[in-house]
Structure formats: structure tokens, C-alpha cells
Write an enzyme that holds these catalytic residues in place. Structure first.
Site, PDB file in Angstrom:
ATOM      1  N   HIS A 105       0.813  -1.219   0.000  1.00  0.00           N
ATOM      2  CA  HIS A 105       0.000   0.000   0.000  1.00  0.00           C
ATOM      3  C   HIS A 105       0.848   1.272   0.000  1.00  0.00           C
ATOM      4  CE1 HIS A 105      -3.580  -2.395   1.915  1.00  0.00           C
ATOM      5  NE2 HIS A 105      -3.356  -2.708   0.659  1.00  0.00           N
ATOM      6  N   CYS A 132       8.042  19.453  -6.893  1.00  0.00           N
ATOM      7  CA  CYS A 132       8.679  18.160  -7.169  1.00  0.00           C
ATOM      8  C   CYS A 132      10.165  18.407  -7.428  1.00  0.00           C
ATOM      9  CB  CYS A 132       8.014  17.527  -8.389  1.00  0.00           C
ATOM     10  SG  CYS A 132       8.919  16.110  -9.048  1.00  0.00           S
ATOM     11  N   SER A 173      -6.785  -7.349  10.069  1.00  0.00           N
ATOM     12  CA  SER A 173      -8.170  -7.742  10.322  1.00  0.00           C
ATOM     13  C   SER A 173      -8.728  -8.622   9.212  1.00  0.00           C
ATOM     14  CB  SER A 173      -9.047  -6.491  10.482  1.00  0.00           C
ATOM     15  OG  SER A 173      -8.905  -5.660   9.353  1.00  0.00           O
TER      16      SER A 173
HETATM   17  N1  APR Z   1      -0.887  -7.646  18.129  1.00  0.00           N
HETATM   18  C1  APR Z   1      -1.479  -8.353  17.134  1.00  0.00           C
HETATM   19  N2  APR Z   1      -2.579  -7.932  16.493  1.00  0.00           N
HETATM   20  C2  APR Z   1      -3.105  -6.761  16.855  1.00  0.00           C
HETATM   21  C3  APR Z   1      -2.560  -5.962  17.893  1.00  0.00           C
HETATM   22  C4  APR Z   1      -1.391  -6.459  18.539  1.00  0.00           C
HETATM   23  N3  APR Z   1      -0.783  -5.791  19.516  1.00  0.00           N
HETATM   24  N4  APR Z   1      -3.318  -4.845  18.028  1.00  0.00           N
HETATM   25  C5  APR Z   1      -4.307  -4.962  17.131  1.00  0.00           C
HETATM   26  N5  APR Z   1      -4.195  -6.104  16.428  1.00  0.00           N
HETATM   27  C6  APR Z   1      -5.045  -6.613  15.350  1.00  0.00           C
HETATM   28  C7  APR Z   1      -6.496  -6.246  15.485  1.00  0.00           C
HETATM   29  O1  APR Z   1      -7.183  -7.205  16.272  1.00  0.00           O
HETATM   30  C8  APR Z   1      -6.961  -6.236  14.038  1.00  0.00           C
HETATM   31  O2  APR Z   1      -7.434  -7.523  13.654  1.00  0.00           O
HETATM   32  O3  APR Z   1      -4.604  -6.006  14.162  1.00  0.00           O
HETATM   33  C9  APR Z   1      -5.690  -5.905  13.254  1.00  0.00           C
HETATM   34  C10 APR Z   1      -5.664  -4.519  12.640  1.00  0.00           C
HETATM   35  O4  APR Z   1      -6.660  -4.432  11.665  1.00  0.00           O
HETATM   36  P1  APR Z   1      -6.905  -3.099  10.822  1.00  0.00           P
HETATM   37  O5  APR Z   1      -6.966  -1.927  11.731  1.00  0.00           O
HETATM   38  O6  APR Z   1      -8.071  -3.369   9.941  1.00  0.00           O
HETATM   39  O7  APR Z   1      -5.562  -2.941   9.953  1.00  0.00           O
HETATM   40  P2  APR Z   1      -5.157  -3.672   8.602  1.00  0.00           P
HETATM   41  O8  APR Z   1      -5.712  -5.055   8.557  1.00  0.00           O
HETATM   42  O9  APR Z   1      -3.686  -3.512   8.461  1.00  0.00           O
HETATM   43  O10 APR Z   1      -5.888  -2.782   7.522  1.00  0.00           O
HETATM   44  C11 APR Z   1      -5.710  -3.100   6.171  1.00  0.00           C
HETATM   45  O11 APR Z   1      -6.952  -1.174   5.464  1.00  0.00           O
HETATM   46  O12 APR Z   1      -7.395   1.058   5.846  1.00  0.00           O
HETATM   47  C12 APR Z   1      -6.735   0.178   5.058  1.00  0.00           C
HETATM   48  O13 APR Z   1      -4.881   0.542   3.684  1.00  0.00           O
HETATM   49  C13 APR Z   1      -5.259   0.430   5.028  1.00  0.00           C
HETATM   50  O14 APR Z   1      -3.412  -1.120   5.064  1.00  0.00           O
HETATM   51  C14 APR Z   1      -4.682  -0.818   5.641  1.00  0.00           C
HETATM   52  C15 APR Z   1      -5.724  -1.857   5.311  1.00  0.00           C
END
Ligand code: APR
Length: 232
Positions: A105, A132, A173
């Protein structure tokens, strides 16, 4: 043994960077996910630039945690047989010592000129519309893949998944595609390490719950101690 590791915001949470979906927090009254779109940028470029300027500035106040460090340790042992694919736009994997990191990303530390199409390393703000360094146009945007845009280097990622022995998903997630589908594309066995079961947890051969700073070093120790991938 070829290993592909996918990381998401959860791996950087214990370094102090907010995840996207865990908190219901708003940023200046906006849902952060609504800000990460080409439409939001077209409507209000200054607002979107400020959002990413704040996140870029925050990088200097955080440090890699034990999970990033464990993956760097794994790379030292596996070399080219490990690829870290991250959805994160921070630089914590690199600062922990990982070199084989694919930013699906994009990266906060890069600015993309939409006039000349060049990318430049970037540490400062963009909201003040700096020129730029290549062509002088005031057309730099964060080098971030927004919703509706195409993730970087999917050919590299697909090839790695099709030829891996183990796919490990950490701190995501599992709701954003294409990363959410990697568990189905992986040729080898699959393991999830997440604070709670992700939405796709049942698709993994094994799913472990807990903070990344504990789960990831423990798993790396297992692999390096030759307990084998995914063994407990
Ligand atoms: N250790 C392990 N897992 C964790 C911790 C931790 N300390 N803290 C939170 N989590 C988990 C949460 O339970 C959740 O399932 O990390 C996950 C984070 O999920 P999101 O906030 O949805 O992040 P992500 O999956 O990286 O999002 C994907 O969505 O908004 C877009 O482009 C953005 O790259 C991002 C993409």
C-alpha cells in the site's frame, strides 16, 4: 523453506501507531478510512495531505517493537527465502533491520509526483505543496495506495505465495483485499498471529491469538529452533 509473511497495522500497534479498525477514533471529525480515497483527495487535497503529514511526522516518535525485530532475525536466517509483504505504510520493518519488505500500500516516506510520475524519498510535510525535486510541479501526493487504487507489485506477491511453504499473517483484520485473499493463494501451510481471530481466521490451518510482540518472537524461535514452521 520459503516463507511469506503478511503484516498489517496490528504489528505496529505496540509501537504506538493506531490501527485502522480497532479504535472508533475520528481524525479532525473524519473516519480515517474515508480520508484514504482518491475522491477525498480530489475534494479536499489539503485535508488529506494533513492527515498523511501527521502520520509521517509520527514515525520519528515511534520505534520498532519485538515483533518487527523478530522478523528481521528470521530474515538473517532465511535470507531470500523470506519475503515480508506489508500493508503498513510505516518504516518499522526496515528500521528493525528487514531488507526484503514489499509495501503493498505504498510508504509514508515516499512522495509521488502526478505530473512527471517520479517518486522521491520524503520526510517532511506535503500540505504546503512543495515543488517536485524532479520537474518542479507542485503536484506531489503521498505515495500511498488508496481505496480503489491498485496495490503495488502484485505479480511479485502472487509468485511468492504460489511458491511458498508457509504463509503467516500477522496483525491484520483480514477485511481488505487483495491481502485478505492471500491465505487462499498460498501454496503451503498457513498460520495467523493476531490479537483476536480475524474475519478470515477459519481459513488458516492454525490461528493463534495474542499481542504480536509475544506471538511473533515465540513463533520465530520455534522456526529457528527447528520446531518447524507453524509447530507449537
Ligand atoms: N498484536 C497483534 N494484532 C493486533 C494488535 C497487537 N498488539 N493490536 C491490534 N491487532 C489486530 C487487530 O485485532 C486487528 O485484527 O490487528 C488488526 C488490525 O486491523 P486493521 O486496523 O483493519 O488494519 P489492517 O488489517 O492492516 O488494515 C488493512 O486497510 O485502511 C486500510 O490501507 C489500510 O493497510 C490498511 C488496510
Amino acid at each position: 523453506m520459503r516463507v511469506v509473511v503478511l503484516t498489517g497495522a496490528g504489528i505496529s500497534a505496540e509501537s504506538g501507531l493506531a490501527t485502522f479498525r480497532d479504535s472508533n477514533g475520528l481524525w479532525e471529525g473524519h473516519d480515517p478510512i474515508q480520508v484514504a480515497t482518491p475522491e477525498a483527495y480530489a475534494d479536499d487535497p489539503a485535508l488529506v495531505q494533513r492527515f498523511y503529514d501527521e502520520r509521517r511526522a509520527a514515525l520519528s516518535r515511534v520505534a520498532p517493537n519485538a515483533a518487527h525485530e523478530a522478523l528481521a532475525r528470521l530474515e538473517q536466517a532465511l535470507g531470500d527465502d523470506l519475503l515480508v509483504v506489508t500493508q503498513n505504510v510505516d518504516d518499522l520493518h526496515e528500521r528493525a533491520g528487514s531488507t526484503r519488505v514489499h509495501h503493498l500500500h505504498g510508504r509514508l516516506g515516499s512522495a509521488w509526483c502526478t505530473t512527471c510520475d517520479e517518486r522521491h524519498s520524503w520526510a517532511g510535510p506535503l500540505a504546503d505543496r512543495p515543488p517536485c525535486p524532479g520537474c518542479g510541479a507542485r503536484a506531489l501526493r503521498p505515495d500511498i495506495v488508496w481505496f480503489g487504487e491498485i496495490p503495488y507489485g502484485m505479480d511479485v506477491v502472487e509468485h511468492a505465495l504460489w511458491s511458498c511453504d508457509l504463509f503467516v499473517s500477522i496483525g491484520t483484520s483480514g477485511v481488505v483485499y487483495p491481502a485478505a485473499a492471500f491465505v487462499h493463494w498460498a501454496r503451503g501451510t498457513t498460520l495467523e498471529l493476531n490479537l483476536e481471530p480475524s474475519s478470515g481466521a477459519s481459513d488458516f490451518v492454525e490461528s493463534r491469538q495474542g499481542p504480536a510482540s509475544h506471538l511473533v518472537p515465540a513463533w520465530v524461535d520455534e522456526v529457528l529452533g527447528s520446531g518447524g514452521p507453524g509447530s507449537s
